[in-house]
Motif scaffolding. Structure first.
Motif, PDB file in Angstrom:
ATOM      1  N   PHE A   9       6.249  -0.167 -18.198  1.00  0.00           N
ATOM      2  CA  PHE A   9       5.303   0.396 -19.162  1.00  0.00           C
ATOM      3  C   PHE A   9       3.962  -0.329 -19.215  1.00  0.00           C
ATOM      4  N   GLY A  10       3.858  -1.477 -18.525  1.00  0.00           N
ATOM      5  CA  GLY A  10       2.611  -2.224 -18.553  1.00  0.00           C
ATOM      6  C   GLY A  10       2.498  -3.134 -19.761  1.00  0.00           C
ATOM      7  N   HIS A  11       1.410  -3.908 -19.818  1.00  0.00           N
ATOM      8  CA  HIS A  11       1.195  -4.788 -20.966  1.00  0.00           C
ATOM      9  C   HIS A  11      -0.297  -5.009 -21.169  1.00  0.00           C
ATOM     10  N   ASP A  12      -0.634  -5.398 -22.381  1.00  0.00           N
ATOM     11  CA  ASP A  12      -2.015  -5.766 -22.718  1.00  0.00           C
ATOM     12  C   ASP A  12      -2.168  -7.275 -22.643  1.00  0.00           C
ATOM     13  N   ARG A  13      -3.361  -7.687 -22.452  1.00  0.00           N
ATOM     14  CA  ARG A  13      -3.669  -9.120 -22.365  1.00  0.00           C
ATOM     15  C   ARG A  13      -3.201  -9.848 -23.630  1.00  0.00           C
ATOM     16  N   GLY A  14      -2.517 -10.972 -23.419  1.00  0.00           N
ATOM     17  CA  GLY A  14      -2.074 -11.798 -24.533  1.00  0.00           C
ATOM     18  C   GLY A  14      -0.809 -11.327 -25.206  1.00  0.00           C
ATOM     19  N   SER A  15      -0.167 -10.276 -24.672  1.00  0.00           N
ATOM     20  CA  SER A  15       1.029  -9.747 -25.332  1.00  0.00           C
ATOM     21  C   SER A  15       2.226 -10.677 -25.183  1.00  0.00           C
ATOM     22  N   PHE A  16       2.206 -11.547 -24.167  1.00  0.00           N
ATOM     23  CA  PHE A  16       3.243 -12.555 -24.008  1.00  0.00           C
ATOM     24  C   PHE A  16       2.687 -13.671 -23.131  1.00  0.00           C
ATOM     25  N   THR A  17       3.381 -14.779 -23.090  1.00  0.00           N
ATOM     26  CA  THR A  17       2.935 -15.915 -22.299  1.00  0.00           C
ATOM     27  C   THR A  17       2.786 -15.517 -20.834  1.00  0.00           C
ATOM     28  N   GLY A  18       1.616 -15.745 -20.283  1.00  0.00           N
ATOM     29  CA  GLY A  18       1.357 -15.392 -18.898  1.00  0.00           C
ATOM     30  C   GLY A  18       0.657 -14.066 -18.732  1.00  0.00           C
TER      31      GLY A  18
END
Length: 456
Positions: free
Chosen positions: A199-208
Motif C-alpha cells: 500500500f505504500g507509505h508516507d515519509r516519517g510513518s515509521f523508522t526508516g
C-alpha cells in the motif's frame, strides 16, 4: 478409470467417467451433485459444489478429483476427518463407488458408465507455457477464458509448476497487456514490511521511512498485480487487502488520503487455501474474492508426455543464458528414465538438472530433491562441510553449541539450494515460520538466490 481424448469441430475435449455424490444420511440426506470439470468439493461454506449444514463438517471438508486412474479422495484438513471404511484418509485413490463419512454425514460417491466432456484448448502453448498434454491444454483453456476479463484469478499448484508464467500469460493476453505487471512475493517479505510494500507509505510513518513511496497497488494502476505465495500474506493484513480489492482504493501507511486504483489481481499459492481457512490462517471472504477464476497448474508427473518438448525448450534457454553448448543426447532411453522419476521440484527441477548437465558436461544422477532426510543430514555432518574437527578441544557445552551452529548453517544452505532461494517454501519444508527462517539466514549471512528461473 477410462478416459478418452476427442478432437474435432475445432475444439478438443477429454472424456471423463461421470461421477455423482449423494448424501446417504445426515441433516442433508437426499442432496446430490455431479462433478464439474472433474471435481466435487464438499463442506459447509458456500464456495463448495455440495454445501452441507452438518455442524460436524468443516467449511471446506474434502475434495474428489477425477483422473485417468480413478478418483482421488482428498481431505482438506477437516476438523473431524474424512473416513473411508472407517479409516481416516488424507489422499486416497478409489476406482469404484464407495461411501465416505464426514462428521455425522455419510455420502456415497457413485461412478457411472456414461462419459462427460471437459473442454481442452487446441493450442500447444500459451504465453511462455508449453506442452500439449491434456492437463496443460485444460490449463490453456481456463487461462484463455480468464484473460479478456478483469476478474481475479487464483492459480494453485506445487512449487516449480509455472504459476508466475501462467499469470504473466494472462496479463499479456488481456486488454491490460501494455500496462504494468507488478509482482509481489508475499513469501519473501518480512511481515513488518508487507503493508508498506502493498500500500505504500508516507515519509516519517515509521523508522526508516525517509520519503514517500508508492505501494504495489499504485505501481500496478491500470495493469495487473501478481501476488506470489499468497498463502504467506499475514492474517492481520488480509482485511486491508480485502478492502483494496473490493473498493478499488488504498491508503498508504501513515497517510489519511485515500487513493483510487484500477488493478486486476492474479494470485498464486502452493498452499491449499481451503486448508488454511479451516485452520484459521486465511480469511474465507478474501478467498471468495480472489478465487473467482481458479486454475490448477499440474505437477510434471501428471504431464510426462510434455518432457521431450520441455527439455528441448529449456536447453535452448540454458544455451542463450549461460553461453554453453547444449548438444546433449536427449533420446528415448533418457526420457524413459525421466518418466520413472517423481520430479518433486517439477519443471524447475528439470531445468536445474539440464543446466547442471550442460554446464558441467556430466550427466547428474536423478535423485529425489528437496530437504535432506535425517540420515543424509547426519552423513553431511560427518563430512568436510560440517565435521567434528576441533570440537574435542572445547568444553562440552561450547562443543554442543558449535556443532549446532555448523548443523544449522549446513542445513539451511542445503534447504535454500533445493528451494532455489524461496524462503516461504524453505520455511514450509523446515516446519518453521518465515520470521524464524529470516533470522537464521541473517545470523549465518546466507544470501538468497533470487535469480528468476525461466520455465518454472
Amino acid at each position: 478409470m477410462r478416459t478418452e481424448e476427442v478432437r474435432g469441430a475445432g475444439r478438443d475435449r477429454i472424456e471423463l467417467r461421470h461421477a455423482r455424490v449423494r448424501v446417504v444420511s445426515g441433516p442433508n440426506a437426499g442432496a446430490a451433485c455431479d462433478a464439474v470439470d472433474g471435481r466435487i468439493t464438499i463442506g459447509t461454506a458456500e464456495g463448495n459444489l455440495l454445501v452441507l449444514t452438518d455442524s460436524t463438517v468443516s467449511r471446506f471438508h474434502c475434495e474428489l478429483e477425477l483422473g485417468a486412474d480413478g478418483v482421488v479422495v482428498r481431505d482438506l484438513g477437516s476438523r473431524n476427518g474424512t473416513l473411508l471404511h472407517g479409516v481416516h484418509v488424507r489422499d486416497a485413490l478409489v476406482r469404484k463407488s464407495v461411501e465416505l463419512d464426514l462428521g455425522r454425514t455419510k455420502i456415497r460417491l457413485e461412478l457411472g458408465d456414461e462419459m462427460v466432456s471437459v473442454e481442452l484448448s487446441s493450442s500447444r502453448s500459451f504465453g511462455a507455457l508449453i506442452g500439449s498434454s491434456p492437463a496443460m491444454r485444460a490449463v490453456y483453456a481456463s487461462l484463455s477464458r480468464a484473460a479478456p476479463t478483469s476478474a481475479p484469478v487464483l492459480i494453485t499448484g506445487e512449487s516449480g509448476t509455472g504459476k508466475e508464467l501462467a499469470a504473466r500469460a494472462v496479463h499479456d493476453h488481456s486488454p491490460r497487456a501494455k500496462a504494468p505487471f507488478e509482482i509481489v512475493d508475499c513469501g519473501g517479505l518480512p511481515p513488518t514490511l508487507a503493508e508498506s510494500e502493498l500500500f505504500g507509505h508516507d515519509r516519517g510513518s515509521f523508522t526508516g521511512a525517509s520519503g514517500d513511496r508508492a505501494g504495489a497497488f499504485e505501481r500496478a494502476d491500470g495493469g495487473t498485480l501478481f501476488l506470489d505465495e499468497l498463502g504467506e500474506l499475514p492474517l492481520e493484513l488480509q482485511p486491508k487487502f480485502l478492502r483494496a480489492l473490493g473498493e478499488g482504493e488504498v491508503r498508504r501507511v501513515g497517510s489519511g488520503k485515500v487513493r483510487k486504483v484500477n488493478v486486476r489481481v492474479i494470485a498464486a499459492t502452493n498452499r491449499d487455501l481451503r486448508r488454511e481457512i479451516n485452520d484459521g490462517r486465511f480469511r474465507a471472504d478474501l478467498f471468495y474474492r480472489l478465487a473467482v477464476i481458479q486454475v490448477r497448474m499440474p505437477p510434471l508427473r501428471e504431464r510426462l508426455d510434455d518432457l521431450p518438448v520441455l527439455a528441448s525448450s529449456l536447453l535452448d534457454r540454458v544455451a542463450k543464458e549461460r553461453g554453453v553448448d547444449t548438444s546433449m543426447a536427449l533420446d528415448e532411453a533418457l526420457f524413459a528414465t525421466f518418466a520413472r522419476h517423481r520430479w518433486p521440484g517439477n519443471v524447475r527441477e528439470l531445468r536445474n538438472y539440464l543446466e547442471q548437465w550442460a554446464v558441467l558436461r556430466t550427466q547428474p544422477s536423478l535423485t529425489q530433491t528437496g530437504a535432506h532426510n535425517a540420515r543424509e543430514t547426519v552423513g553431511a555432518l560427518s563430512g568436510e562441510s560440517a565435521g567434528f574437527d576441533g570440537l574435542e578441544n572445547m568444553p562440552l557445552r561450547a562443543a554442543k553449541t558449535a556443532l549446532l551452529e555448523r548443523f544449522e548453517r549446513h542445513y539451511l544452505t542445503l534447504l535454500l539450494e533445493h528451494t532455489r532461494g524461496n524462503v516461504a517454501e524453505a520455511a514450509r519444508r523446515a516446519g518453521v515460520d518465515r520470521a524464524t527462517l529470516f533470522r537464521a539466514i541473517r545470523r549465518y549471512d546466507l544470501r538468497r538466490d533470487d535469480e528468476a528461473d525461466v520455465g518454472e
